[in-house]
Motif scaffolding. Sequence first.
Motif, short mmCIF file in Angstrom:
data_model
loop_
_atom_site.label_atom_id
_atom_site.label_comp_id
_atom_site.label_asym_id
_atom_site.label_seq_id
_atom_site.Cartn_x
_atom_site.Cartn_y
_atom_site.Cartn_z
N UNK A 99 0.95 -1.29 0.06
CA UNK A 99 0.15 0.00 -0.04
C UNK A 99 0.97 1.23 0.10
N UNK A 100 0.60 2.23 -0.97
CA UNK A 100 1.24 3.45 -0.80
C UNK A 100 0.50 4.54 -0.44
N UNK A 101 1.16 5.21 0.52
CA UNK A 101 0.41 6.54 0.75
C UNK A 101 1.33 7.86 0.42
N UNK A 102 0.81 8.65 -0.38
CA UNK A 102 1.54 9.75 -1.07
C UNK A 102 1.02 11.02 -0.70
N UNK A 133 3.04 19.02 -8.88
CA UNK A 133 2.33 18.04 -7.80
C UNK A 133 1.19 17.21 -8.41
N UNK A 134 0.36 17.72 -9.14
CA UNK A 134 -0.64 16.92 -9.77
C UNK A 134 -0.24 15.87 -10.99
N UNK A 135 1.05 16.23 -11.70
CA UNK A 135 1.62 15.18 -12.51
C UNK A 135 2.15 14.21 -11.66
N UNK A 136 2.74 14.58 -10.52
CA UNK A 136 3.44 13.13 -9.62
C UNK A 136 2.27 12.26 -9.21
N UNK A 137 0.98 13.03 -8.81
CA UNK A 137 -0.12 12.06 -8.34
C UNK A 137 -0.51 11.10 -9.45
N UNK A 138 -0.77 11.98 -10.52
CA UNK A 138 -1.19 10.87 -11.83
C UNK A 138 -0.33 9.77 -12.01
N UNK A 139 0.93 10.14 -11.90
CA UNK A 139 2.01 9.20 -12.10
C UNK A 139 2.05 7.93 -11.34
N UNK A 140 1.88 8.50 -10.08
CA UNK A 140 1.81 7.47 -8.99
C UNK A 140 0.50 6.47 -9.04
N UNK A 141 -0.84 7.15 -9.47
CA UNK A 141 -1.86 6.26 -9.34
C UNK A 141 -2.06 5.36 -10.63
N UNK A 142 -1.04 5.71 -11.77
CA UNK A 142 -1.01 4.88 -13.04
C UNK A 142 0.04 3.99 -12.88
N UNK A 143 0.86 4.14 -11.93
CA UNK A 143 2.07 3.18 -11.69
C UNK A 143 1.82 1.94 -10.65
N UNK A 144 1.33 2.44 -9.63
CA UNK A 144 0.86 1.56 -8.49
C UNK A 144 -0.60 1.52 -8.06
N UNK A 145 -0.90 0.32 -8.37
CA UNK A 145 -2.60 0.05 -8.21
C UNK A 145 -2.88 0.43 -6.70
N UNK A 146 -2.21 0.24 -5.68
CA UNK A 146 -2.51 0.06 -4.37
C UNK A 146 -2.32 1.37 -3.83
N UNK A 147 -2.62 2.64 -4.16
CA UNK A 147 -2.00 3.72 -3.96
C UNK A 147 -3.35 4.83 -3.29
#
Length: 283
Positions: A99-102, A133-147
Motif C-alpha cells: 500500500x502506498x500513501x503519497x 504536484x498533480x503530475x506526480x499524483x497521476x504518475x503514482x496512481x497509474x504506476x502503483x495500483x494500491x495507492x
Amino acid sequence: MTIVIAGCGDLGIEAGLRFAALGHPVVGLRRSVEKLPPEIAGQSVDLSAHVPTLPADTSVVVIAVSPDERTRDGYLATYVESVRNIAAAIERDCAREPRVIYVSSTAVYGVSDGSWVDEFTPAKPASETATVLREAEVLLLESVANSTILRLAGIYGPGRTRQIDRIREGNETLALNPYFTNLIHRDDAAAAIVHLAIMVTSPASIYIGVDDEPADQREVVGFLARRIDRPVPPTSADGASDGRGSGKRCRNDLLKSTGFSFVYPSYREGYSAVLAGEGSRHR
C-alpha cells in the motif's frame, strides 16, 4: 509489517515513530540518514536520482518528500522523479505490491474564490509547482495500483514558528479582505498517514488532510497576537494575502468518515500546543 518512509523529514519521521511504536519495523529513505532516530533504520539515497532498494516484505510505502527548491525544476526532481524511482523499486523488489500513501498538497486545487473544496472538486492547479504536484499524483496512481493520495494543507507544529515570529517581530500585516487558510498540525498529519496505511481496509484513492475549521487568515493572526501578548497587526493594502483572491475552504469529511479523529481540530488547539512548547521538530 515492514514500513518504508520515502523522504524521512519532520513529517516522515513523526509518522515513522508512530509506526514503530505499534511494533512495525521502519526503514527511512533520505540522503542524511545520520539524522534519523534509532527507531528508524536508514538507507542513504537521493530519491530524485536513484532507485532505492526496498525490503522484499515491504507492506507500506509512505512518500513524504519535500523539495530543496520551490521551482518547477525543483518540484519535478523531487516529486515526479522520486515517484518514478519508487514505483520502479516496488516493481523490482517487493514480493507483493504494498500500500502506498503519497503526501501531496491541497495546492492542486486552483480555487481562490473562498468556495468549498472536497475530493470530488476537479484538481486544476493554478501554478507551475502545483501542476507538477498533480503530475506526480497521476504518475503514482497509474504506476502503483494500491495507492492513496493524501492532500495536506498548511502544516504547522513544533518548531514551525514563522508566523508567530513575524508577529512577535512586528513584521506582519493583515489583508484588507478575507483570505481562507486551511491548516493541519504535524501530529495529526502523521496520525492520518498511519491511519490510512494500516487501519483502513480499503482506502479511497484521494483524501484531503485538513483540520475541522478553515479560517480567515486574519483571525489566525489575531489569535496568535493575543496569545503572545502582542498588538494585533494593522491592516494594509500590502497585507500578506492581498492579491491572491479569497483562498479556499477544504472539507475533511471523507477522512473523518474512515474513523479518523483530530487531536487538534482547529488552529486554536494546535497553536496553543505549539506555544506551550509541546513536541519537537525532527531534522
